[in-house]
Scaffold this motif. Structure first.
Motif, short mmCIF file in Angstrom:
data_model
loop_
_atom_site.label_atom_id
_atom_site.label_comp_id
_atom_site.label_asym_id
_atom_site.label_seq_id
_atom_site.Cartn_x
_atom_site.Cartn_y
_atom_site.Cartn_z
N GLU A 1 0.92 -1.28 -0.01
CA GLU A 1 -0.04 -0.01 0.21
C GLU A 1 0.77 1.24 0.03
OE1 GLU A 1 -2.93 0.18 3.26
OE2 GLU A 1 -3.13 2.12 2.91
N ARG B 1 7.27 8.46 -9.35
CA ARG B 1 7.57 9.51 -10.27
C ARG B 1 8.12 10.82 -9.87
NH1 ARG B 1 5.72 10.50 -15.53
NH2 ARG B 1 3.98 9.06 -15.44
N ASN C 1 3.60 10.95 -5.97
CA ASN C 1 2.86 10.91 -7.46
C ASN C 1 3.44 9.43 -8.18
OD1 ASN C 1 1.71 11.17 -9.76
ND2 ASN C 1 2.81 13.02 -10.49
N GLY D 1 2.38 5.48 -14.47
CA GLY D 1 1.88 4.28 -15.10
C GLY D 1 0.52 4.40 -15.41
N GLY D 2 -0.18 3.15 -15.40
CA GLY D 2 -1.60 3.25 -15.79
C GLY D 2 -2.56 3.70 -14.85
N SER D 3 -2.13 3.72 -13.45
CA SER D 3 -3.01 4.18 -12.29
C SER D 3 -2.27 5.43 -11.77
CB SER D 3 -3.12 2.93 -11.41
OG SER D 3 -3.92 1.86 -12.06
N GLU D 4 -1.89 6.35 -12.56
CA GLU D 4 -1.28 7.49 -11.87
C GLU D 4 -2.24 8.07 -10.78
OE1 GLU D 4 0.95 9.77 -14.70
OE2 GLU D 4 0.60 11.60 -13.49
N LYS D 5 -1.68 8.46 -9.62
CA LYS D 5 -2.43 9.21 -8.50
C LYS D 5 -1.48 9.86 -7.80
CE LYS D 5 -3.27 5.19 -5.87
NZ LYS D 5 -2.70 3.99 -6.61
N LEU D 6 -1.85 10.66 -7.06
CA LEU D 6 -1.29 11.31 -6.09
C LEU D 6 -1.52 10.75 -4.69
CD1 LEU D 6 -1.65 15.21 -6.80
CD2 LEU D 6 0.42 13.84 -6.74
N VAL D 7 -0.64 10.58 -3.60
CA VAL D 7 -1.10 10.05 -2.25
C VAL D 7 -0.33 10.99 -1.39
CG1 VAL D 7 -0.61 8.09 -0.98
CG2 VAL D 7 -0.85 7.73 -3.28
N PHE D 8 -1.33 11.54 -0.78
CA PHE D 8 -0.98 12.53 0.28
C PHE D 8 -0.67 12.00 1.79
CE2 PHE D 8 -1.74 16.68 -1.59
CZ PHE D 8 -2.36 16.30 -2.78
#
Lengths: 112, 112
Positions: free
Chosen positions: A1, A31, A92, A95-102
């Motif tokens: 996770e 990234r 950040n 890839g295919g599931s690019e997202k920002l985790v804070f």
């Protein structure tokens, strides 16, 4: 996770002090790392860091990334009351599931 | 420059009611996100989308639904509101790659 941990969670300083905020991350397919400042409403962008060891500066704020140790710091010199805010760090993914985790943020209070 | 626009700004719901939080962006960004922010906490990812027709769950998707029929719009639906959904909701968008995310001004939702 994916996980982003910031420290300290809260910090109270006097005007003119220098502060260092910490951010460690464990993010799949990392990234970049981003810093945001949040006052009363939406977060506003401060820095994006993609390479280790290269300092980014904007006025009294600066930040650096260490991709080997998986952490970043945000420095604020000569703090002012207007620097009082919550500072958020985000990892950040790419890839295919690019997202920002804070992270949870560091609440900085600068007293006159 | 509109950027990311969220409506409404404030809303009070009764337990069991439903509503849709609207989010639209005019920057032609592929990536869009919904976050919730509880008092004293960071941003938790609810759902995100990497392009029209594609959505995926984030960290806390239960009790929410999204759709992405166009590039511009990314509405968030609450079907059966619960007190635990009392929070501030932020929508954000990003070009993807090495780029920052832009945030809307937030929706403060209270469920009573």
């Amino acid at each position: 996770e994916d996980k982003v941990v910031q420290s300290p969670l809260s910090l109270v300083v006097h005007e003119g002090d220098t502060v260092t905020l910490n951010c460690s991350y464990e993010v799949t397919n990392f990234r970049s790392l981003l810093w945001y400042k949040q006052e009363k409403k939406a977060p506003t962008f401060l820095f994006m860091l993609t390479s280790s060891g290269i300092e980014k500066k904007s006025g009294r704020l600066s930040s650096i990334l260490d991709k080997k140790e998986l952490f970043s710091i945000l420095n604020i010199t000569a703090t002012q009351t207007g620097d009082s805010a919550v500072y958020l760090c985000a990892g950040n993914t790419q890839g295919g599931s690019e997202k920002l985790v804070f992270g949870k943020g560091t609440k900085l209070t600068v007293n006159p | 420059n509109a950027g990311v626009t969220q409506t409404p700004k404030f809303r009070i719901l009764k337990i069991g009611q439903s509503m849709t939080l609207q989010c639209t962006q005019d920057m032609n960004h592929n990536y869009m996100y919904w976050y919730r922010q509880d008092p004293g906490m960071g941003l938790k990812l609810i759902y995100y989308s990497v392009g029209a027709g594609i959505t995926d769950k984030g960290e806390v998707p239960n009790g929410y639904n999204v759709s992405r029929s166009t590039t511009e719009d990314f509405p968030l639906r609450l079907e059966l509101a619960a007190p635990s959904q009392t929070s501030v909701y932020f929508c954000a968008s990003s070009q993807g790659g090495v780029s920052e995310a832009f945030f809307g001004q937030g929706t403060r939702l209270t469920v009573v």
